[in-house]
Structure formats: C-alpha cells, structure tokens
Design an enzyme around this catalytic site. Sequence first.
Site, PDB file in Angstrom:
ATOM      1  N   SER A 292      22.794  35.974  -3.825  1.00  0.00           N
ATOM      2  CA  SER A 292      23.781  34.920  -3.637  1.00  0.00           C
ATOM      3  C   SER A 292      25.174  35.440  -3.953  1.00  0.00           C
ATOM      4  O   SER A 292      25.345  36.497  -4.574  1.00  0.00           O
ATOM      5  CB  SER A 292      23.461  33.748  -4.566  1.00  0.00           C
ATOM      6  OG  SER A 292      23.683  34.156  -5.901  1.00  0.00           O
ATOM      7  N   LYS A 293      26.150  34.634  -3.531  1.00  0.00           N
ATOM      8  CA  LYS A 293      27.541  34.960  -3.807  1.00  0.00           C
ATOM      9  C   LYS A 293      27.744  35.060  -5.324  1.00  0.00           C
ATOM     10  O   LYS A 293      28.488  35.893  -5.818  1.00  0.00           O
ATOM     11  CB  LYS A 293      28.401  33.832  -3.222  1.00  0.00           C
ATOM     12  CG  LYS A 293      29.816  34.201  -2.958  1.00  0.00           C
ATOM     13  CD  LYS A 293      30.538  33.083  -2.251  1.00  0.00           C
ATOM     14  CE  LYS A 293      31.045  32.070  -3.248  1.00  0.00           C
ATOM     15  NZ  LYS A 293      31.894  31.036  -2.681  1.00  0.00           N
ATOM     16  N   ARG A 294      27.030  34.178  -6.028  1.00  0.00           N
ATOM     17  CA  ARG A 294      27.158  34.163  -7.487  1.00  0.00           C
ATOM     18  C   ARG A 294      26.672  35.475  -8.111  1.00  0.00           C
ATOM     19  O   ARG A 294      27.244  35.972  -9.068  1.00  0.00           O
ATOM     20  CB  ARG A 294      26.408  32.969  -8.082  1.00  0.00           C
ATOM     21  CG  ARG A 294      27.252  32.197  -9.079  1.00  0.00           C
ATOM     22  CD  ARG A 294      26.606  30.892  -9.507  1.00  0.00           C
ATOM     23  NE  ARG A 294      26.289  30.043  -8.377  1.00  0.00           N
ATOM     24  CZ  ARG A 294      25.075  29.542  -8.121  1.00  0.00           C
ATOM     25  NH1 ARG A 294      24.064  29.826  -8.919  1.00  0.00           N
ATOM     26  NH2 ARG A 294      24.871  28.757  -7.093  1.00  0.00           N
TER      27      ARG A 294
END
Length: 537
Positions: A292-294
């Site tokens: 994920s972007k996170r």
Amino acid sequence: MCWCANVLQILLPPTFIHIPYTVLLYLCSMSKRVRVRFAPSPTGGLHLGGVRTVLYNYLFARQHGGDFVLRIEDTDQSRYVPGAEEYIFKCLEWAGLTPDESPLKPGNFGPYRQSERKPLYRQYAEQLVQQGHAYYAFDTPAELDKMRADFATEQNPSPQYDRQVRGHMRNSLTLSASEVQSLLDAGTPHVVRIKMPENETLSFTDMIRGEVSFETATVDDKVLLKADGMPTYHLAVVVDDYLMQITHAFRGEEWLPSAPVHVLLWKYLFGLDAMPQWAHLPLILGPNGKLSKRDGSKYGFPVFAMNWTDPKTNELTEGFRERGFLPEAFINLLALLGWNDGTEQELFTIEELISKFSMERVHSGGARFDFEKAKWFNHEWIKRLPADRLASEAASVLKTNGIDTGNSHILPQVAELVKDRCTLLTDFAEQAGFFFKAPVNPDISPIQPKWNETKQLFFAEIIRQFELTTLWQSADLEALFKEVAAVNELKPGELMLPFRIMLVGGKFGPHVFTIAELLGRQETIDRMQKTLSLLPG
Ligand code: GLU
C-alpha cells in the site's frame, strides 16, 4: 472463436483430425489481431501494480504484433482527480510503455475517455432491460438506507441489493408496466441494475488461474447505468472492450470478484465467443499483505511510478523516478514481480522481455516487493548503461542538486568512474558532485587529531612539486606523492586520507590520484590550499 475452431475441425483433412480442440481454439484466437488495453481510472498516483499491468499488456501486444490501447475509465465523476490523467501519460512515457492508441493518440476506436462515450452505453442497458436481464430501480437514497436497516442481520450486517431484496423494492420487477412507464415519462431518477440469476454457476478460463467459477447467488444486482446516465464500470468495461475489439484483458486480481458480472454481460450482450481472454494478475505484496501507499511512507520506499501530489491534501507520494530509478531497471524489476522465464536469469532488456514473456508463466500467488532487491536491479542497470546515457543521467541529477556540469569534458569519465558506487541515480550527487564543485566545508575531523607540522610541510612540498611537474596522469601523481613521502620519511598511508579530504571533502570516492588527474592541476592545488588553511599551521 469457437465456431471457427468447429469449422476448422470439420474442414481439415483427416490427417489433421488429431489436433486437440483447445489448440484449434488457440490458433483461431490468435488469427485475430491482438488488442489489449490498460484502463485506469484517473483517481491518483500510479501504483507499482498499475505499471506492472501496463507492462504485461505492453509486452503481450508487442510480442503478438498487436495494439496496446489506453482507455481512461472516468465514469465515476465523484472520484475524478484533476491532473491524474496527465500524470498517467507522463508515467507511461517515462517508463517507455507508450500506448498505440490513447486519448492523446486516437486510433479508429475513439473516443478513448469513457466520459466522452456516455451516449453509447444507454442502448445496451435498455437492451438488457428488454431481454429481462436488467431492470429499472427507482429507489431513493432514503429508501436504500431503510432497506439496509430493515434487512440487516447479525450474519449480514450490510445487506446488498440482491435477489432477496429486489422483490421488496421500487423497481420494474415489482411495479406494474404502466407505473414504470409513468415514472420514466415523468423523468423520475432511476438506475438500471443487472438481475443476477438465482442459481447459475458461471465460469471462464483465466490465462493464469485456469478455470474459475462463481455462483451467481453470491453476487448482488450491480448498478449498470447510474441516475445521471453514466454507466458504471461494469457496463462500460464490457461495452468498450467489445467496441474496441479487445482480444485479451489483463487486470489486477482485485477485479476477480467482478468477473461474474462481466461474464454475464458478455453472455447477454455480445455472446461469450466474443469475450476477451482474461488474466487476473497477482497482488503485489508489501511487508504486511497487499503493498500500500502507507507501506511506502512507513518503510521509506516509493510505491508510485513518479512523484504524485494529491491536489486535495497536497500530500506528496514519492515515485521511483525521483528516487533515482532508471526506467530500464523499473521495467525489469516489475516484470519479475509475478513472472520469470523458468531460468535463473534476472536481468532482462525490454526486447528480451517482449520475446520471453508469457502470461502462462505468471504465478497466481502474490508477488512480494523487496526494496533492497529493487535497488539491486537499479545498480545493475546503472552499471550497464551506455556511456552517453550514463553521462546525461548523471548531469541531470547534478543539475537537480544545483551543480551545473555545463559541457564539462570530464563528465563522461567521472560518470564511468563512480557508477559502481551508485545504487540510485541520486547517488551521483554525492559521488560525482565534488568533481564539479569544490567542497564548501571539507570534513577535517578525521585528520585533525593526527595533524602535525611534518604533515603540513609535506603538503606544502607536494604542492610545490605539483606546480612543477609536467606529468599529470594518476600514476605519475601517485609516484611523485610516494617519492616526496619517502624523502620526508612519512608513510604514504597516513597522507592519503588528508589528501582525499582536501579533494573530496569527505572520506569517500574513487582512487584519489585519479580524482586529482580529473580535477586538473589548478583545481587540485586550490583545494589542497583551502583545506590546509583550515588546519593548524
Ligand atoms: N478502471 C479499472 C481500474 O481502474 C480497470 C479494471 C479493468 O482493467 O477491467 O483498475
């Protein structure tokens, strides 16, 4: 496709009869011009997984001499993000995966933005209603909320609009034909929903997963046409894949749950024979599940192709390009996230990928992204870069860091000399920058404690010798340096670090005499004098 295989089977002379049906099917499907598509929704940055989907589409199209189409799926206006579309074009251009047809380069199947195709879709929704495969639904948002509240149970806390619910709602299945007509005549807002069959097993052959089956009972009555007349993704993707003559559709695994709706739409509207062959690509996994972007911000690695700034929040998400990745390396590492050619080979040029890629060798399990490995690919590609590209990449990194190399004649040699020390292109700033810009604050701390008058005198002497010598090659300078050290009864080892710090500003860099050779006489002497002035005299 099937009819074509059937006919071939009948027409072929008896000696060919043993050709398996599946092979005939394959041969027939291959006789059509291959057309593939990447169909992003312009909702934000382009994730690693998105570029991999582009790459596999691109490789497949090139391998089969087909067309690679880029279609913008922007029917959900509420999710539209300004700038996202241009950003996608730029990312593909950087990665060298330019589509054959796109909104920027229209072919014979335009428009290539779904929002511009809006008038095309309604007729298909109406056709489905006429056939009894879809229905008008007039439920207001409040009625839908009430349904969710009324039908919620402990086992099913968020009930969907499906076969159990549809009979209790305001739609063309429950209202009389005249009521429906008058609602339509009055322009009452409505959507068109698919009527999922109650007990059907739907299956299709995925190029990666083989036979995939779904029970229709588990799928809800998805909206096909929204109240504003825009199609939803489900209707638009099927209609456009048909109208754009797409033969193979490759997309992320997250779309697998939507496949039964699409299979049904193909069956009802165009016939299953016309349906593209599908491949659902494996997820890309990060340290904890789906990448994920996170994960990127948490672990400090890029997950987007290029820097992306969210126009609403101004939040910047880092891209591979800005982190210092070469497009060649990015392509190479993406290709191997889910695929290999069955050998130990890891480094592939795009030409090799085009000839070796096969969808059948893509694994169905998730592919783990490892940033250390990604950097390894980049390092290998930096080392393999042709000299002129290497020099221009290095120059552009230096320029970004405020160092103008102008038309310096030493740039190609410098880039070549330090490339082994650069894992990311951005490393050129440190590894090559000092050749073009003298260190502002040389770090004298490692030499200060052992600095003494003998060393001071040695360097004064070596400067004099450097001024006099007619030879300015690395080996000559080294010989001279050692000679003067010997005369002064000094070990050259003790003098090397101070000399390096004078020229480089820190404890790193290639062979120090090669640095001096490239810097040239005057610059070498200037830097030595500057550092000497900082040391106790
Ligand atoms: N618009 C979808 C997306 O954003 C495309 C899915 C597909 O390729 O069918 O991923």
